[in-house]
Design a protein around this motif. Structure first.
Motif, short mmCIF file in Angstrom:
data_model
loop_
_atom_site.label_atom_id
_atom_site.label_comp_id
_atom_site.label_asym_id
_atom_site.label_seq_id
_atom_site.Cartn_x
_atom_site.Cartn_y
_atom_site.Cartn_z
N MET A 1 14.66 15.61 99.69
CA MET A 1 14.55 14.98 98.55
C MET A 1 15.04 14.37 98.18
N VAL A 2 16.14 13.65 99.31
CA VAL A 2 18.05 13.47 98.58
C VAL A 2 17.28 11.30 99.13
N THR A 3 17.77 10.41 99.02
CA THR A 3 18.15 9.69 99.76
C THR A 3 19.66 9.05 100.87
N GLY A 4 20.09 10.13 100.01
CA GLY A 4 20.87 10.00 101.68
C GLY A 4 22.82 10.99 101.01
N GLY B 1 19.05 3.11 88.84
CA GLY B 1 17.53 3.59 89.27
C GLY B 1 18.37 4.68 89.69
N GLU B 2 19.39 4.90 90.59
CA GLU B 2 19.95 6.39 91.93
C GLU B 2 20.76 7.48 90.73
N TRP B 3 20.61 8.74 91.47
CA TRP B 3 21.68 9.31 90.68
C TRP B 3 22.71 9.30 92.11
N HIS C 1 23.55 10.65 97.33
CA HIS C 1 21.56 10.00 96.21
C HIS C 1 20.69 10.08 96.36
N ALA C 2 20.41 10.94 95.57
CA ALA C 2 19.06 10.93 94.82
C ALA C 2 18.38 10.55 93.71
N PRO C 3 17.02 10.27 94.21
CA PRO C 3 15.93 9.35 93.16
C PRO C 3 15.82 10.00 91.57
N ALA C 4 16.10 11.28 91.53
CA ALA C 4 16.38 11.42 90.22
C ALA C 4 17.20 12.87 89.98
N TYR C 5 17.61 13.17 88.25
CA TYR C 5 18.81 14.51 88.36
C TYR C 5 18.71 15.92 89.25
N LEU C 6 19.10 15.78 89.87
CA LEU C 6 19.21 17.46 90.53
C LEU C 6 19.78 18.34 89.52
N ASN C 7 20.06 19.69 89.77
CA ASN C 7 20.19 20.38 88.95
C ASN C 7 21.35 21.13 89.57
N MET C 8 22.18 22.08 88.92
CA MET C 8 23.13 22.68 90.00
C MET C 8 22.66 23.69 91.59
N VAL C 9 21.29 24.41 90.73
CA VAL C 9 20.74 24.72 91.91
C VAL C 9 20.30 24.00 92.87
#
Length: 141
Positions: A50-53, A99-101, A115-123
């Motif tokens: 579920m990432v954008t790129g 609005g994109e990380w 590129h992700a719509p929300a913050y992703l953690n290390m895992v």
């Protein structure tokens, strides 16, 4: 009715956000690509995580694969390299734009730009990198 209440609770009143939440509410695993085409593998990884790129580079800066135009991907890699040069101990770089990380990090002699719509953690980042390496580099890329 309940769905609208949930959307309001989470602050998702804009119509474009409804589709993103609906996709999350119906869990389904995307189909694994049958061919070794890089584009289909990257599209699979995008849908699965579920990432954008996604862009993948070697440590030397050679572009391996990307879902973006090559110039944009190279620009983001150069930003990461500049940050890594200035802050020697930095392993991950997070930036938010429109609005994109944009998340850049090193993993097993590769640099990943996600590129992700929300913050992703290390895992989550490690899972994306592990899946990308398993699918792309096991095919001889």
């Amino acid at each position: 009715m309940i769905q609208r209440l949930i959307f309001r609770l989470f602050g998702l009143e804009d119509a474009p956000e409804y589709e993103r939440v609906r996709r999350l509410s119906v869990p389904r695993q995307p189909a694994l690509p049958r061919d070794g085409d890089v584009e289909s593998v990257l599209n699979y990884l995008q849908e699965k995580h579920m990432v954008t790129g996604i862009s993948i580079f070697t440590d030397e800066g050679a572009l391996v694969a990307t879902t973006f135009p090559e110039d944009d991907a190279m620009h983001e890699y150069s930003v990461f390299e500049q940050v890594a040069y200035e802050l020697v101990d930095a392993t991950h770089f997070y930036a938010q734009r429109e609005g994109e990380w944009i998340i850049s990090f090193r993993h097993n002699n590769h640099v990943f730009v996600i590129h992700a719509p929300a913050y992703l953690n290390m895992v989550e980042l490690e899972a994306i990198a592990r899946d990308a390496e398993k699918l792309l580099f096991s095919m001889g890329w």
